[in-house]
Design a protein around this motif. Structure first.
Motif, mmCIF file in Angstrom:
data_model
loop_
_atom_site.group_PDB
_atom_site.id
_atom_site.type_symbol
_atom_site.label_atom_id
_atom_site.label_comp_id
_atom_site.label_asym_id
_atom_site.label_seq_id
_atom_site.Cartn_x
_atom_site.Cartn_y
_atom_site.Cartn_z
ATOM 1 N N VAL A 192 102.216 18.825 -5.456
ATOM 2 C CA VAL A 192 101.342 19.852 -6.022
ATOM 3 C C VAL A 192 101.190 20.991 -5.030
ATOM 4 N N PHE A 193 101.367 22.218 -5.537
ATOM 5 C CA PHE A 193 101.263 23.411 -4.694
ATOM 6 C C PHE A 193 100.217 24.358 -5.271
ATOM 7 N N ALA A 194 99.462 24.993 -4.379
ATOM 8 C CA ALA A 194 98.488 26.010 -4.781
ATOM 9 C C ALA A 194 99.203 27.338 -4.972
ATOM 10 N N ILE A 195 99.023 27.953 -6.135
ATOM 11 C CA ILE A 195 99.674 29.237 -6.403
ATOM 12 C C ILE A 195 98.683 30.313 -6.823
ATOM 13 N N GLY A 196 97.392 29.968 -6.849
ATOM 14 C CA GLY A 196 96.381 30.933 -7.280
ATOM 15 C C GLY A 196 95.200 30.986 -6.335
ATOM 16 N N GLY A 197 94.255 31.869 -6.658
ATOM 17 C CA GLY A 197 93.054 32.003 -5.842
ATOM 18 C C GLY A 197 92.070 30.872 -6.080
ATOM 19 N N ARG A 198 91.823 30.575 -7.347
ATOM 20 C CA ARG A 198 90.990 29.422 -7.703
ATOM 21 C C ARG A 198 91.941 28.281 -8.040
ATOM 22 N N VAL A 199 91.853 27.199 -7.281
ATOM 23 C CA VAL A 199 92.919 26.197 -7.290
ATOM 24 C C VAL A 199 92.542 24.925 -8.041
ATOM 25 N N LEU A 200 91.410 24.330 -7.700
ATOM 26 C CA LEU A 200 90.991 23.060 -8.296
ATOM 27 C C LEU A 200 89.518 23.111 -8.680
ATOM 28 N N ASN A 201 89.158 22.369 -9.714
ATOM 29 C CA ASN A 201 87.775 22.267 -10.180
ATOM 30 C C ASN A 201 87.320 20.820 -10.094
ATOM 31 N N PHE A 202 86.291 20.567 -9.291
ATOM 32 C CA PHE A 202 85.719 19.230 -9.166
ATOM 33 C C PHE A 202 84.428 19.172 -9.983
ATOM 34 N N ILE A 203 84.341 18.182 -10.882
ATOM 35 C CA ILE A 203 83.198 18.067 -11.778
ATOM 36 C C ILE A 203 82.607 16.673 -11.644
ATOM 37 N N VAL B 38 84.372 24.888 -7.509
ATOM 38 C CA VAL B 38 85.747 25.382 -7.485
ATOM 39 C C VAL B 38 86.252 25.434 -6.050
ATOM 40 N N LEU B 39 87.404 24.834 -5.821
ATOM 41 C CA LEU B 39 88.087 24.902 -4.531
ATOM 42 C C LEU B 39 89.073 26.061 -4.575
ATOM 43 N N CYS B 40 88.914 26.996 -3.634
ATOM 44 C CA CYS B 40 89.709 28.237 -3.639
ATOM 45 C C CYS B 40 90.633 28.312 -2.435
ATOM 46 N N SER B 41 91.664 29.139 -2.549
ATOM 47 C CA SER B 41 92.554 29.405 -1.424
ATOM 48 C C SER B 41 91.859 30.296 -0.406
ATOM 49 N N GLU B 42 92.090 30.031 0.858
ATOM 50 C CA GLU B 42 91.538 30.882 1.927
ATOM 51 C C GLU B 42 91.901 32.340 1.683
ATOM 52 N N PRO C 285 88.379 36.256 -2.787
ATOM 53 C CA PRO C 285 89.124 36.900 -3.860
ATOM 54 C C PRO C 285 90.024 38.047 -3.411
ATOM 55 N N GLU C 286 90.269 38.153 -2.131
ATOM 56 C CA GLU C 286 91.201 39.161 -1.632
ATOM 57 C C GLU C 286 92.585 38.517 -1.461
ATOM 58 N N THR C 287 93.261 38.774 -0.360
ATOM 59 C CA THR C 287 94.626 38.282 -0.156
ATOM 60 C C THR C 287 94.619 36.811 0.255
ATOM 61 N N TYR C 288 95.507 36.037 -0.322
ATOM 62 C CA TYR C 288 95.623 34.625 0.022
ATOM 63 C C TYR C 288 97.082 34.194 -0.073
ATOM 64 N N GLN C 289 97.395 33.111 0.618
ATOM 65 C CA GLN C 289 98.755 32.573 0.603
ATOM 66 C C GLN C 289 99.000 31.765 -0.662
ATOM 67 N N LYS C 290 100.257 31.732 -1.070
ATOM 68 C CA LYS C 290 100.650 30.941 -2.230
ATOM 69 C C LYS C 290 101.664 29.878 -1.819
ATOM 70 N N LYS D 186 93.494 24.464 3.815
ATOM 71 C CA LYS D 186 93.863 25.834 3.445
ATOM 72 C C LYS D 186 92.953 26.380 2.340
ATOM 73 N N GLY D 187 91.878 25.648 2.069
ATOM 74 C CA GLY D 187 90.977 26.077 1.012
ATOM 75 C C GLY D 187 89.534 26.100 1.466
ATOM 76 N N PHE D 188 88.661 26.638 0.608
ATOM 77 C CA PHE D 188 87.232 26.661 0.889
ATOM 78 C C PHE D 188 86.474 26.547 -0.427
ATOM 79 N N PHE D 189 85.197 26.200 -0.353
ATOM 80 C CA PHE D 189 84.358 26.106 -1.536
ATOM 81 C C PHE D 189 82.919 26.411 -1.148
ATOM 82 N N ARG D 190 82.139 26.795 -2.123
ATOM 83 C CA ARG D 190 80.711 27.011 -1.891
ATOM 84 C C ARG D 190 79.985 25.678 -1.908
#
Length: 434
Positions: A385-396, A343-347, A350-355, A420-424
Motif C-alpha cells: 500500500v502506497f500513499a498517493i494523496g494528502g488525506r490518506v487513511l481514516n480511522f473510525i 484522518v491520517l494525512c501525508s506530511e 494541505p500544502e506540498t507533500y510526497q507521494k 511520514k504522516g500526521f493527524f490531529r
C-alpha cells in the motif's frame, strides 16, 4: 423494515459500481458489501481499501462515455456516485438517458454545490436564513469593496474547490490575498467571487436522503476542517469528525427542515427538478438558530466515514427505494453509539507533500465491529500500500462515549506508526476535553 410492495423491486444478485477513490467511497463500498443482495462491487477508480471489497477499475470519473461502456459491458444494476465533480458535470442525466439506475442528484439540482451563488440566490428568493453576501466578477471591484468591508470576512470561490476554496480573513491583507488566489486560478477558473458576513457560532453538518418526494434525516456530524490542533491553521478537506453533533436537538432539527431544507427543495421544484440522493447541509448554529453556510450534493468526507458505520439498515435497500421513489416504505435504523473519525494525512498537507510512500504495519491494527479503517489517498501495487494523496487513511471507532472512541483510534494509529504522516490528536475536543 421493508414492506412487501417494495421487495419486488430488488434484485438479489446485484452488481454495483461506485464512482470515486476517497474515504467516502470506501465507506460506501463497505456498507454495500454487507448487503446480502450484492454479487459484485466495482470501484471506479477506487483505492487500496476498496480493492479488498471488489474490483478497482481504472477509468477517470469524468469520462462518461467509458463509464457508460463499462456499465453496459458488465451489466451493472446500480451506479452510486460518490464525489461532487461528476454530479455537477451531469453524469446522472447522462446515464439516465440510457435507462441506467444511478443514485445521485441531476445536473440542475447539483448546482446547489456547483455554484455557491446559485445557492445564495435561492436563499434570497425563498427567505432561507444565511449570512449577508456580495458577489463580484473581477479583482478590481472585489478590492474596491474590501476597502470598506468589516472583518473578519468569509471569501469563497464560486466554483467547485474540493472543500478548500473558503477563506476566513481577519484583515484586508488576508482578504486581498484570497482575491488574488481565487482569481489567479488556485481552484480552477473562477468567474465570480463571493464575500460573506462572518457569523459567530458553531458549525454543524446535517444530512438528508431524498427520493424526490420523501426526505429523511441521514445523521449529523461535526467536522474539523482546520489542519492544526484547536481548529487552527489552513482549511483542509477535513481532518476528522464525530457523530452525532453535540448541537442537535428536536427543536433545532425542526428549524433546519422548515427554514432551510423544505424551502430549498421548493426552489428546485420551481425550477422544474427534483432532488434525489444525499444532501449535506452545512450550517452555522447561532443561539440554537440555523444559518445555511453551504450545500454539498453528496455525503461529506470525512463525515460519511463517521456516520455510515452507525447505520443498521441495508444501505442497498435505501438506494433502491430512492430510485423507485419508495423511500417512505423504508425505516432507516441507526446504532445509538457515538462515532469518531480521525484522518491520517501525508506530511506537508494541505500544502506540498510526497507521494508514493509505502505504508506498513496494517496487520498490527485492531479492526472489528466497532473499529474501522477506510482508505482515501492510497493505491495498491504488488500487494503493498502506497500513499498517493494528502488525506490518506481514516480511522473510525464506535463506542458508548466519545472519549473511548478517540482512545481506540489513537491506539490503532500508534500501532500503524507511519512516520511520514500526521493527524490531529484533538478531534472531538469540544465533546471530550471540555
Amino acid at each position: 423494515l421493508i414492506y412487501f410492495s417494495f421487495i419486488r423491486y430488488i434484485n438479489i444478485n446485484m452488481k454495483i459500481a461506485i464512482l470515486g477513490s476517497g474515504g467516502r467511497e470506501h465507506a460506501i463500498a463497505f456498507s454495500v458489501s454487507k448487503s446480502k443482495k450484492i454479487k459484485q462491487i466495482y470501484c471506479i477508480p477506487g483505492n487500496a481499501g476498496t480493492n479488498e471489497l471488489g474490483e478497482n477499475i481504472n477509468i477517470e470519473i469524468n469520462d462518461f462515455k467509458k463509464i457508460h461502456d463499462f456499465i453496459i459491458d458488465k451489466r451493472i444494476d446500480l451506479v452510486i456516485v460518490g464525489p461532487e465533480d461528476p454530479l455537477v458535470n451531469g453524469i446522472v442525466d447522462y446515464l439516465e438517458k440510457f435507462k441506467i439506475q444511478v443514485f445521485g442528484p441531476n445536473k440542475t439540482a447539483s448546482r446547489l454545490e456547483g455554484s455557491k451563488i446559485f445557492t445564495k440566490n435561492i436563499c434570497k428568493n425563498y427567505n432561507i436564513p444565511t449570512s449577508r453576501f456580495e458577489i463580484f466578477e473581477n479583482r478590481e471591484d472585489s478590492k474596491k469593496f474590501l476597502k470598506n468591508a468589516d472583518h473578519p470576512l468569509v471569501i469563497k470561490a464560486d466554483n467547485l474547490a474540493a472543500g478548500k476554496g473558503v477563506y476566513i480573513c481577519k484583515n484586508i491583507r488576508e482578504s486581498n490575498l484570497a482575491v488574488e488566489e481565487i482569481f489567479g486560478g488556485k481552484f480552477g477558473v473562477a468567474k465570480n467571487i463571493l464575500f460573506e458576513e462572518f457569523l459567530q457560532g458553531e458549525e454543524m453538518s446535517f444530512f438528508i436522503i431524498s427520493d424526490g418526494s420523501t426526505i429523511k434525516k441521514f445523521g449529523t456530524a461535526q467536522d474539523h476542517k482546520r489542519v492544526g490542533e484547536g481548529d487552527t491553521g489552513k482549511n483542509t478537506g477535513g481532518m476528522g469528525a464525530y457523530s452525532p453533533s453535540r448541537l442537535i436537538n428536536d427543536n433545532l432539527e425542526k428549524k433546519i427542515f422548515n427554514k432551510i431544507i423544505h424551502p430549498t427543495l421548493k426552489g428546485l421544484s420551481d425550477l422544474g427538478t427534483k432532488y434525489k440522493g444525499f444532501l449535506y447541509v452545512g450550517l452555522m448554529i447561532v443561539n440554537n438558530e440555523p444559518y445555511l453556510i453551504e450545500y454539498n450534493v453528496r455525503m461529506g468526507d470525512p463525515e460519511c466515514q463517521t456516520i455510515l458505520p452507525l447505520l443498521n439498515s441495508d444501505i442497498v435497500d435505501i438506494f433502491i427505494a430512492c430510485l423507485k421513489e419508495k423511500l417512505h416504505e423504508v425505516q432507516i435504523e441507526w446504532s445509538n453509539k457515538k462515532s469518531v473519525c480521525v484522518v491520517l494525512c501525508s506530511e506537508g498537507y494541505p500544502e506540498t507533500y510526497q507521494k508514493n510512500i509505502e505504508i506498513k504495519n496494517f496487520d498490527k491494527i485492531k479492526l472489528d465491529d466497532n473499529n474501522f479503517l477506510f482508505h482515501a489517498g492510497t493505491r495498491i501495487n504488488d500487494n503493498k500500500v502506497f500513499a498517493i494523496g494528502g488525506r490518506v487513511l481514516n480511522f473510525i471507532s464506535l463506542s458508548e462515549d466519545f472519549t473511548a472512541c478517540r482512545k481506540n483510534i489513537h491506539n490503532n494509529l500508534n500501532k500503524l506508526n507511519w512516520d511520514k504522516g500526521f493527524f490531529r490528536k484533538d478531534i472531538g475536543f469540544k465533546v471530550i476535553d471540555k
